[in-house]
Design a protein around this motif. Sequence first.
Motif, PDB file in Angstrom:
ATOM      1  N   PRO A 168       2.202  -1.687   8.851  1.00 34.85           N
ATOM      2  CA  PRO A 168       2.659  -2.308   7.908  1.00 34.85           C
ATOM      3  C   PRO A 168       1.792  -3.979   7.847  1.00 34.85           C
ATOM      4  O   PRO A 168       1.620  -4.682   7.066  1.00 34.85           O
ATOM      5  CB  PRO A 168       4.278  -2.463   7.805  1.00 34.85           C
ATOM      6  N   ALA A 169       1.639  -4.308   9.270  1.00 32.08           N
ATOM      7  CA  ALA A 169       1.515  -5.120  10.168  1.00 32.08           C
ATOM      8  C   ALA A 169      -0.171  -6.233   8.897  1.00 32.08           C
ATOM      9  O   ALA A 169      -0.567  -6.669   9.125  1.00 32.08           O
ATOM     10  CB  ALA A 169       1.096  -4.721  11.232  1.00 32.08           C
ATOM     11  N   GLN A 170      -0.565  -4.438   9.114  1.00 32.81           N
ATOM     12  CA  GLN A 170      -1.888  -4.328   8.585  1.00 32.81           C
ATOM     13  C   GLN A 170      -1.915  -4.741   7.262  1.00 32.81           C
ATOM     14  O   GLN A 170      -2.683  -6.134   6.059  1.00 32.81           O
ATOM     15  CB  GLN A 170      -2.798  -3.764   8.260  1.00 32.81           C
ATOM     16  N   ARG A 201     -10.620   3.115   1.985  1.00 30.93           N
ATOM     17  CA  ARG A 201     -11.075   2.310   3.485  1.00 30.93           C
ATOM     18  C   ARG A 201     -12.105   3.037   4.283  1.00 30.93           C
ATOM     19  O   ARG A 201     -13.445   2.552   4.640  1.00 30.93           O
ATOM     20  CB  ARG A 201      -9.539   2.382   4.407  1.00 30.93           C
ATOM     21  N   THR A 202     -11.517   4.365   4.204  1.00 33.13           N
ATOM     22  CA  THR A 202     -12.538   4.892   4.600  1.00 33.13           C
ATOM     23  C   THR A 202     -13.654   5.221   4.350  1.00 33.13           C
ATOM     24  O   THR A 202     -15.165   4.886   4.426  1.00 33.13           O
ATOM     25  CB  THR A 202     -11.803   6.851   4.750  1.00 33.13           C
ATOM     26  N   CYS A 255       0.827  -1.058  -0.190  1.00 27.91           N
ATOM     27  CA  CYS A 255       0.304   0.190   0.515  1.00 27.91           C
ATOM     28  C   CYS A 255       0.910   1.300  -0.464  1.00 27.91           C
ATOM     29  O   CYS A 255       0.881   2.800  -0.277  1.00 27.91           O
ATOM     30  CB  CYS A 255      -0.513   0.087   1.099  1.00 27.91           C
ATOM     31  N   THR A 256       2.145   1.344   0.724  1.00 24.76           N
ATOM     32  CA  THR A 256       2.729   2.723   0.924  1.00 24.76           C
ATOM     33  C   THR A 256       3.390   2.994  -1.077  1.00 24.76           C
ATOM     34  O   THR A 256       3.637   4.143  -1.234  1.00 24.76           O
ATOM     35  CB  THR A 256       4.402   2.210   1.509  1.00 24.76           C
ATOM     36  N   THR A 257       3.099   2.159  -1.606  1.00 24.23           N
ATOM     37  CA  THR A 257       3.820   2.880  -3.168  1.00 24.23           C
ATOM     38  C   THR A 257       2.788   3.146  -3.674  1.00 24.23           C
ATOM     39  O   THR A 257       2.629   3.854  -4.788  1.00 24.23           O
ATOM     40  CB  THR A 257       4.085   1.099  -3.964  1.00 24.23           C
ATOM     41  N   LEU A 258       1.080   2.954  -3.168  1.00 22.72           N
ATOM     42  CA  LEU A 258       0.434   4.223  -3.457  1.00 22.72           C
ATOM     43  C   LEU A 258       0.323   5.234  -3.158  1.00 22.72           C
ATOM     44  O   LEU A 258      -0.601   5.548  -3.675  1.00 22.72           O
ATOM     45  CB  LEU A 258      -0.877   3.301  -3.096  1.00 22.72           C
ATOM     46  N   PRO A 263      -6.469  -1.971   5.613  1.00 22.94           N
ATOM     47  CA  PRO A 263      -5.222  -1.036   5.544  1.00 22.94           C
ATOM     48  C   PRO A 263      -5.830   0.317   3.976  1.00 22.94           C
ATOM     49  O   PRO A 263      -7.102   0.246   3.610  1.00 22.94           O
ATOM     50  CB  PRO A 263      -4.508  -1.941   4.736  1.00 22.94           C
ATOM     51  N   GLN A 264      -5.570   1.192   4.534  1.00 26.53           N
ATOM     52  CA  GLN A 264      -5.754   2.469   3.808  1.00 26.53           C
ATOM     53  C   GLN A 264      -4.985   2.775   2.789  1.00 26.53           C
ATOM     54  O   GLN A 264      -3.648   2.016   2.213  1.00 26.53           O
ATOM     55  CB  GLN A 264      -5.309   3.288   4.911  1.00 26.53           C
TER      56      GLN A 264
END
Length: 521
Positions: free
Chosen positions: A18-20, A91-92, A3-6, A202-203
Amino acid sequence: MSCTTLSAPAAAAPQAPPAQRSHPWLTLAAVALGVSMIGLDSSVVSLANPAIGRDLHASTAGLQWVTNAYLLALAATLILGGKLGDRFGRRTVYLVGVVGFTLASLAIGLSGGIEGVVAFRAAQGAFGALMLPNTLGILRAAFPPGKFTMAVGIWAMVSSASTALGPIVGGLLVEHVDWESVFYLNAPLGLITLVFGLLVLPQSRSAARGQKFDIPGVLLLALGQILLVFGIVKGESWGWTSAATLTGLGTGIAVLLLFGWYETRTPHPLLPMRLFRNRTLTIGASITALNFLVLLGSMFFVMLYLQNVQAMSPVEAGVRTLPLSLGTLAAAPVGAALTERLGARLTMPAGLLLLALASFGMLTWDTGTSYALLWPPLVALGVGSGMVMAATSEAVLAGAPVEDAGVAGGIQSTAIQIGGALGTSVLVSLIGSRVAATLTAELAGAGVPAALAGKLSAAKDAVAMGGAPPAGHLPARMQAAVAEGSSQAFMNGLHTAALAAGLLCVAGAVLATVGVRRNPR
């Protein structure tokens, strides 16, 4: 694909821990709960409509709006819902949709009048539009490419199976509780979905968060889709060649063309038209609409056939359609695995050919067909639909960049709704046209005097729903003849609709074979 790449650079809002991201299958379970809510609701309400009409003293037009208000609101806002997720966090937006959908469901049961039911059904549709496209966007961000196709296959399985199970659930609730319980069912489902989603989802969002929001695009797209879908759902009752229908459809298409022109000229479009340069994405969305045209349209007239021609109760009819649900349940993950291995170019046509076989198999049905001949086409319908759903989801989602995952999900979901609207309007219109053309002759052939048959043919609308003209004042032998002729006229209409659905699937299979690339990425 993490998700961090997004996410946006350091200035962006914090992303999920990151655990999610280490639990993509929990993510899939969380979005599947929301998809099941929408799937159940899309088909369970049709069985509640008669009870709603009796309890609230609603007219036929009022009952039509119970379905149409939801459909119009959903279709008009699906791409907007995906865009909101891309910008503010999938997610929101998804969880806001879950809360709103649940509260709207409770409000429907408590409304006490048909006007309230219609208004809150529209609210349900709008909140459902926040959920559906973002489920696919969340999965695209949570799963690496090697496992994404299987995840989409399970998503498709849940969506199709919950839709197919709706008549069973609705029949049980309406018969043994009340019609309000059909909507109250969403309260525990919504609460579980919300809590589970807060814990595991995850968001993710598009990196381009500072862009100006395309308000004119939102208004043009919503207006165009409302006009188009309204023309589709009213075409059956107004007549497809009537001035009102042609005006609605033509105006809707014109507004959508204006929307497309505008989107190519604004720097921050709601729907990037460049997505449609990907031929696989475009064909995948078109075949999605075709799949649900056949699936939901067939489910509609099969239910009429089982309940009104074969005189089954709602629960009995729902149980008899279990092969369809089980076929979908088995086919979606298998279709996803085959799509990952062989490509959508092979699995999409294969699923469409199964749908064609199912439709052509219905041509063998008559008024007294035994169940041994009924279930094989239902199995083929479920298996074919599950395979097509897995293949088209992969084609649409993989054909779009990750930053546009929510919008791609909106395209997919919009195609589902437009296809479903076409299925329950166009196929029912074909049944009605065939009934009107053959009813008098079928009544006469069953032994009804020609003069009486001509008068009774005025009740063609009731016959198109699998019923019969009022004949309680006639002798018992004549009542039986009226019922026999009416049922045969309905079967003529069912065969016409099934034939049309089968031919459309064959054409779709040819289009997919010629147009889809082996690897949409």
